[in-house]
Design a protein around this motif. Structure first.
Motif, PDB file in Angstrom:
ATOM      1  N   THR A 204       0.871  -1.157   0.000  1.00 35.37           N
ATOM      2  CA  THR A 204       0.000   0.000   0.000  1.00 35.37           C
ATOM      3  C   THR A 204       0.919   1.220   0.000  1.00 35.37           C
ATOM      4  O   THR A 204       1.871   1.253   0.762  1.00 35.37           O
ATOM      5  N   THR A 205       0.640   2.170  -0.875  1.00 32.32           N
ATOM      6  CA  THR A 205       1.547   3.315  -0.987  1.00 32.32           C
ATOM      7  C   THR A 205       1.554   4.116   0.313  1.00 32.32           C
ATOM      8  O   THR A 205       0.633   4.020   1.128  1.00 32.32           O
ATOM      9  N   ALA A 206       2.617   4.913   0.478  1.00 31.21           N
ATOM     10  CA  ALA A 206       2.760   5.737   1.677  1.00 31.21           C
ATOM     11  C   ALA A 206       1.515   6.585   1.877  1.00 31.21           C
ATOM     12  O   ALA A 206       0.950   6.635   2.977  1.00 31.21           O
ATOM     13  N   VAL A 207       1.049   7.224   0.811  1.00 27.74           N
ATOM     14  CA  VAL A 207      -0.072   8.152   0.969  1.00 27.74           C
ATOM     15  C   VAL A 207      -1.338   7.401   1.395  1.00 27.74           C
ATOM     16  O   VAL A 207      -2.105   7.888   2.228  1.00 27.74           O
ATOM     17  N   ASP A 208      -1.538   6.202   0.884  1.00 23.98           N
ATOM     18  CA  ASP A 208      -2.730   5.444   1.281  1.00 23.98           C
ATOM     19  C   ASP A 208      -2.610   4.930   2.711  1.00 23.98           C
ATOM     20  O   ASP A 208      -3.600   4.836   3.436  1.00 23.98           O
ATOM     21  N   ASN A 209      -1.396   4.573   3.112  1.00 21.12           N
ATOM     22  CA  ASN A 209      -1.181   4.194   4.502  1.00 21.12           C
ATOM     23  C   ASN A 209      -1.522   5.347   5.426  1.00 21.12           C
ATOM     24  O   ASN A 209      -2.192   5.175   6.437  1.00 21.12           O
ATOM     25  N   VAL A 210      -1.051   6.527   5.050  1.00 23.05           N
ATOM     26  CA  VAL A 210      -1.279   7.705   5.893  1.00 23.05           C
ATOM     27  C   VAL A 210      -2.765   8.047   5.937  1.00 23.05           C
ATOM     28  O   VAL A 210      -3.297   8.482   6.955  1.00 23.05           O
ATOM     29  N   ALA A 211      -3.450   7.820   4.838  1.00 19.11           N
ATOM     30  CA  ALA A 211      -4.862   8.204   4.737  1.00 19.11           C
ATOM     31  C   ALA A 211      -5.793   7.255   5.485  1.00 19.11           C
ATOM     32  O   ALA A 211      -6.970   7.571   5.688  1.00 19.11           O
ATOM     33  N   LEU A 212      -5.260   6.089   5.905  1.00 21.65           N
ATOM     34  CA  LEU A 212      -6.116   5.049   6.506  1.00 21.65           C
ATOM     35  C   LEU A 212      -7.016   5.550   7.648  1.00 21.65           C
ATOM     36  O   LEU A 212      -8.225   5.285   7.630  1.00 21.65           O
ATOM     37  N   PRO A 213      -6.475   6.294   8.630  1.00 21.34           N
ATOM     38  CA  PRO A 213      -7.360   6.731   9.729  1.00 21.34           C
ATOM     39  C   PRO A 213      -8.490   7.636   9.237  1.00 21.34           C
ATOM     40  O   PRO A 213      -9.592   7.589   9.780  1.00 21.34           O
ATOM     41  N   LEU A 214      -8.216   8.411   8.191  1.00 23.42           N
ATOM     42  CA  LEU A 214      -9.244   9.333   7.684  1.00 23.42           C
ATOM     43  C   LEU A 214     -10.399   8.563   7.079  1.00 23.42           C
ATOM     44  O   LEU A 214     -11.541   9.009   7.091  1.00 23.42           O
ATOM     45  N   ARG A 215     -10.075   7.388   6.544  1.00 21.02           N
ATOM     46  CA  ARG A 215     -11.125   6.570   5.965  1.00 21.02           C
ATOM     47  C   ARG A 215     -12.130   6.164   7.034  1.00 21.02           C
ATOM     48  O   ARG A 215     -13.340   6.216   6.817  1.00 21.02           O
ATOM     49  N   TYR A 216     -11.596   5.806   8.208  1.00 28.07           N
ATOM     50  CA  TYR A 216     -12.513   5.408   9.285  1.00 28.07           C
ATOM     51  C   TYR A 216     -13.169   6.615   9.925  1.00 28.07           C
ATOM     52  O   TYR A 216     -14.111   6.485  10.690  1.00 28.07           O
ATOM     53  N   ALA A 217     -12.638   7.815   9.597  1.00 29.35           N
ATOM     54  CA  ALA A 217     -13.282   9.027  10.094  1.00 29.35           C
ATOM     55  C   ALA A 217     -14.374   9.473   9.128  1.00 29.35           C
ATOM     56  O   ALA A 217     -15.059  10.461   9.379  1.00 29.35           O
ATOM     57  N   GLY A 218     -14.501   8.758   8.013  1.00 30.59           N
ATOM     58  CA  GLY A 218     -15.559   9.085   7.053  1.00 30.59           C
ATOM     59  C   GLY A 218     -15.210  10.246   6.142  1.00 30.59           C
ATOM     60  O   GLY A 218     -16.098  10.887   5.589  1.00 30.59           O
ATOM     61  N   VAL A 219     -13.921  10.518   5.982  1.00 30.85           N
ATOM     62  CA  VAL A 219     -13.508  11.612   5.101  1.00 30.85           C
ATOM     63  C   VAL A 219     -13.501  11.107   3.657  1.00 30.85           C
ATOM     64  O   VAL A 219     -13.106   9.967   3.395  1.00 30.85           O
ATOM     65  N   GLY A 220     -13.943  11.951   2.733  1.00 27.80           N
ATOM     66  CA  GLY A 220     -14.009  11.559   1.320  1.00 27.80           C
ATOM     67  C   GLY A 220     -12.632  11.295   0.737  1.00 27.80           C
ATOM     68  O   GLY A 220     -11.620  11.777   1.247  1.00 27.80           O
TER      69      GLY A 220
ATOM     70  N   ARG B 277      -2.109  -8.611  12.582  1.00 26.87           N
ATOM     71  CA  ARG B 277      -1.468  -7.333  12.871  1.00 26.87           C
ATOM     72  C   ARG B 277      -2.185  -6.184  12.180  1.00 26.87           C
ATOM     73  O   ARG B 277      -2.440  -5.148  12.772  1.00 26.87           O
ATOM     74  N   GLU B 278      -2.452  -6.425  10.895  1.00 26.05           N
ATOM     75  CA  GLU B 278      -3.141  -5.386  10.123  1.00 26.05           C
ATOM     76  C   GLU B 278      -4.477  -5.043  10.777  1.00 26.05           C
ATOM     77  O   GLU B 278      -4.855  -3.869  10.860  1.00 26.05           O
ATOM     78  N   ILE B 279      -5.180  -6.085  11.230  1.00 20.55           N
ATOM     79  CA  ILE B 279      -6.472  -5.844  11.886  1.00 20.55           C
ATOM     80  C   ILE B 279      -6.261  -4.996  13.127  1.00 20.55           C
ATOM     81  O   ILE B 279      -6.993  -4.030  13.378  1.00 20.55           O
ATOM     82  N   GLY B 280      -5.197  -5.327  13.902  1.00 20.57           N
ATOM     83  CA  GLY B 280      -4.877  -4.554  15.096  1.00 20.57           C
ATOM     84  C   GLY B 280      -4.624  -3.088  14.763  1.00 20.57           C
ATOM     85  O   GLY B 280      -5.133  -2.186  15.436  1.00 20.57           O
ATOM     86  N   VAL B 281      -3.844  -2.844  13.707  1.00 19.05           N
ATOM     87  CA  VAL B 281      -3.525  -1.473  13.316  1.00 19.05           C
ATOM     88  C   VAL B 281      -4.791  -0.730  12.903  1.00 19.05           C
ATOM     89  O   VAL B 281      -5.039   0.402  13.314  1.00 19.05           O
ATOM     90  N   ARG B 282      -5.619  -1.402  12.107  1.00 18.26           N
ATOM     91  CA  ARG B 282      -6.856  -0.757  11.664  1.00 18.26           C
ATOM     92  C   ARG B 282      -7.742  -0.402  12.849  1.00 18.26           C
ATOM     93  O   ARG B 282      -8.321   0.679  12.907  1.00 18.26           O
ATOM     94  N   ARG B 283      -7.813  -1.338  13.803  1.00 16.81           N
ATOM     95  CA  ARG B 283      -8.615  -1.063  14.998  1.00 16.81           C
ATOM     96  C   ARG B 283      -8.020   0.113  15.762  1.00 16.81           C
ATOM     97  O   ARG B 283      -8.735   0.970  16.272  1.00 16.81           O
ATOM     98  N   ALA B 284      -6.669   0.164  15.847  1.00 14.86           N
ATOM     99  CA  ALA B 284      -6.020   1.243  16.596  1.00 14.86           C
ATOM    100  C   ALA B 284      -6.312   2.609  15.978  1.00 14.86           C
ATOM    101  O   ALA B 284      -6.510   3.580  16.688  1.00 14.86           O
ATOM    102  N   VAL B 285      -6.348   2.666  14.639  1.00 11.82           N
ATOM    103  CA  VAL B 285      -6.565   3.971  14.009  1.00 11.82           C
ATOM    104  C   VAL B 285      -8.048   4.295  13.845  1.00 11.82           C
ATOM    105  O   VAL B 285      -8.390   5.296  13.239  1.00 11.82           O
ATOM    106  N   GLY B 286      -8.905   3.438  14.383  1.00  7.27           N
ATOM    107  CA  GLY B 286     -10.305   3.844  14.452  1.00  7.27           C
ATOM    108  C   GLY B 286     -11.324   2.950  13.763  1.00  7.27           C
ATOM    109  O   GLY B 286     -12.497   3.290  13.722  1.00  7.27           O
ATOM    110  N   ALA B 287     -10.885   1.795  13.217  1.00 11.73           N
ATOM    111  CA  ALA B 287     -11.861   0.903  12.588  1.00 11.73           C
ATOM    112  C   ALA B 287     -12.734   0.264  13.657  1.00 11.73           C
ATOM    113  O   ALA B 287     -12.225  -0.153  14.701  1.00 11.73           O
TER     114      ALA B 287
END
Lengths: 235, 399
Positions: A104-120, B304-314
């Motif tokens: 997964t590219t750096a930018v997509d890794n960084v964007a991951l939390p925003l996805r769960y925050a519901g950001v477009g 691990r990936e599941i853990g990380v996703r949960r940590a960042v808010g999944a």
């Protein structure tokens, strides 16, 4: 969330696990308060309960007894979804082993939390690029982790941690997998983020050099807080 | 949603070989469903077409009584036979039918000069031609006066003409049927094969002449048809009434409708299709188990990936959907591949063996696609729930 009051309030916090018949008390009534914008190192020998404390502070686990308030929320009273939302909104995690998604590219890794925050999607990418710029990796945005060095990976992880503009940056041995020089740079980055973004930084570490650079040290031994104050000399 | 779908595709593309092999189970399952059901459906369509092609709203009256109308001739022997008079009575009295023809079945050697062919001989009346959609090409069909004067004339099927006369015109020629001498008055249109029976390998003679030829005092059955589909039941009642009156109320005959026959065939081919579908489903179940297995492995590998996703808010729900969607994507892609393979094979069969009745009807496509979707959901639920219920701390610590 109230901007008044301390960011984190831990009072008489206990955490125990049952291993078979036996009850293991990992935290035995810990109390402290961390104000917004502080830079704190949580230290202690292995087995002292600092990992358990970190999971408590990170809202990944809840107290057995006592309370932990983050930004005014009583973590022990929240359900699983609320905890997830709290983590997403207030906390950025930095792990020892980076924990980036492979392929997964750096930018997509960084964007991951925003996805769960519901950001477009578009805004996510923009903000992720900004966060990468902030940690000095803007030019590597489309690299997957396996084409980045250890230090670069940790920078991507830090970008992921700050992309949601969290109140708390919670770092678990962030330099443990890096050589000393790179580790120094990462520590400097935390200091910058702390002073520039006013983000509260809590670093869990057993590296004395790193602990000394924090303004305040919390030391756990056998599940109890034995020191709360400026860095100790010679530990 | 599209975005989750793309993430699922990306996750799968991370291990292409594994995804492909996992998919293979569903591909084979859906292919089996598609092909076997197509065969079943093809058989049904073929029977329907064939049975409808022999005429519409057909009714036949057979000697003997059966309580349940079903496929197959009613028990014969104990019955009072049907006669020409029954045919005349129906033609005169029944108003809901259009035409009635007696039918006498026999067989024998048809001979012209030194050429001979064993073929089916049908003794019929003039109405038969219209009722059964079998028309003369040249010459004439059996006429009413041929019946009344028991005239020895014959109308030949195409194949019989070919075999006995070649290029010569048969009209007016004299041939021998089972020893009797007949004059050719007509040649039938080519009809081809139906239900494995060659409709061109027939000769038609007047029913009365057939009775003379085979030494019978009765006819095999009566062929008739209702005026319209709606009048079918009325026609059956009327026929029963007319014939029963002539037998002092005794119902020693059976009226069978084309519809009954269609229904019976429909039930048989429907059951066949279901059996084939059940067999094919087994392979789909096996494919589903394969997906579940791989998904369980995948959940473990990505703890691990599941853990990380949960940590960042999944939330648990986010994780559940992530894995469920992966499973559904695997199986529906597998389903789509299986379906296209099936469609291709059916297309090739149509192209190169047009006689084989296989039909790719939309419902097969829907069933194939739907069942692969369901397979994905069912086999993804357990792994996805396991992933969602992982404790975030344990997941992050997992080595």
């Amino acid at each position: 969330m109230s901007d008044a009051g301390p960011l984190m309030e831990v009072s008489a916090l206990e955490r125990s696990f049952t291993l078979g018949e036996e009850e293991v008390r990992a935290l035995r009534g810990v109390s402290f308060t961390i104000e917004r914008g502080e830079y704190v190192a949580l230290i202690g020998p292995s087995g002292s309960g600092k990992s358990t404390m970190m999971y408590q502070l990170g809202c990944l686990d809840t107290p057995s007894r006592g309370t932990y308030r983050l930004a005014g929320y009583d973590v022990g009273q929240l359900d699983d979804d609320e905890l997830a939302a709290l983590r997403n909104r207030f906390i950025g995690f930095v792990f020892q082993s980076f924990n980036l998604l492979a392929r997964t590219t750096a930018v997509d890794n960084v964007a991951l939390p925003l996805r769960y925050a519901g950001v477009g999607m578009r805004e996510r990418r923009e903000r992720a690029r900004e966060a990468l710029d902030r940690v000095g990796l803007g030019h590597r945005w489309d690299h997957p982790p396996d084409r980045l060095s250890g230090g670069e990976r940790q920078r991507v992880a830090i970008a992921r941690a700050i992309v949601t503009k969290p109140a708390l940056l919670l770092c678990d041995e962030p330099t443990g997998n890096l050589d000393q020089k790179v580790g120094q740079e990462i520590v400097r980055l935390f200091e910058e983020l702390n002073s520039d973004l006013k983000v509260t930084v809590v670093i869990v570490t057993h590296d004395p050099a790193m602990a000394r650079r924090a303004r305040r040290n919390l030391k756990l031994v056998d599940g109890s807080l034995v020191h709360d104050g400026p860095p100790l000399e010679g530990h | 949603m599209l975005e989750h779908f793309i993430s699922a595709l990306l996750a799968l593309s991370a291990n292409k070989l594994r995804a492909a092999l996992t998919m293979l189970g569903v591909v084979i399952g859906v292919l089996a469903v598609t092909l076997l059901v197509s065969v079943g459906d093809g058989a049904r369509a073929y029977l329907n077409n064939t049975l409808s092609g022999i005429g519409s709203n057909l009714l036949s009256v057979m000697p003997g009584r059966t309580e349940t109308r079903g496929f197959g001739p009613p028990a014969q022997g104990l019955a009072r036979p049907l006669t020409m008079d029954d045919a005349h009575a129906l033609a005169r009295q029944a108003t809901t039918i259009r035409g009635v023809s007696p039918m006498v079945q026999g067989g024998g050697a048809v001979r012209f000069r030194n050429r001979q062919r064993d073929t089916m001989v049908l003794g019929v009346g003039p109405a038969f031609s219209d009722l059964r959609n079998m028309h003369v090409d040249t010459g004439e069909f059996v006429r009413e006066e041929d019946i009344t004067s028991r005239r020895r004339v014959v109308v030949l099927g195409r194949r019989v003409v070919q075999e006995l006369f070649g290029d010569e015109s048969p009209l007016g020629q004299s041939i021998r049927i089972a020893g009797g001498r007949f004059r050719v008055i007509g040649v039938m249109e080519p009809k081809g094969r139906s239900l494995g029976f060659d409709l061109d390998d027939l000769v038609f003679i007047p029913a009365t002449a057939a009775m003379d030829l085979f030494g019978l005092d009765h006819i095999s059955q009566l062929v008739t048809a209702a005026r319209s589909k709606e009048e079918t039941s009325a026609a059956i009642l009327e026929i029963e009434e007319v014939l029963a009156r002539r037998r002092n109320g005794e119902r020693s005959f059976t009226v069978q409708s084309q519809e009954d026959l269609l229904k019976t065939f429909g039930a048989i081919t429907g059951a066949m299709t279901m059996v084939l579908l059940a067999i094919a489903s087994i392979s789909l179940v096996v494919g589903g188990i394969g997906i579940m297995n791989i998904m369980l492995v995948s959940v473990r590998e990505r703890t691990r990936e599941i853990g990380v996703r949960r940590a960042v808010g999944a939330t648990q729900r986010d994780i559940l959907w992530q894995f469920l969607l992966e499973s559904v994507v695997i199986s529906t892609i597998g389903g789509a591949v299986g379906l296209s393979l099936g469609a291709t094979i059916i297309f090739l069969v149509h192209r190169f063996a047009p006689d084989v009745p296989v039909v790719l009807s939309p419902w097969i496509a829907a069933v194939a696609f739907g069942s692969s979707f369901v397979t994905g959901v069912v086999s993804g639920v357990v792994p996805a729930r396991r992933a969602a219920r992982l404790d975030p701390v344990d997941a992050l610590r997992y080595e």
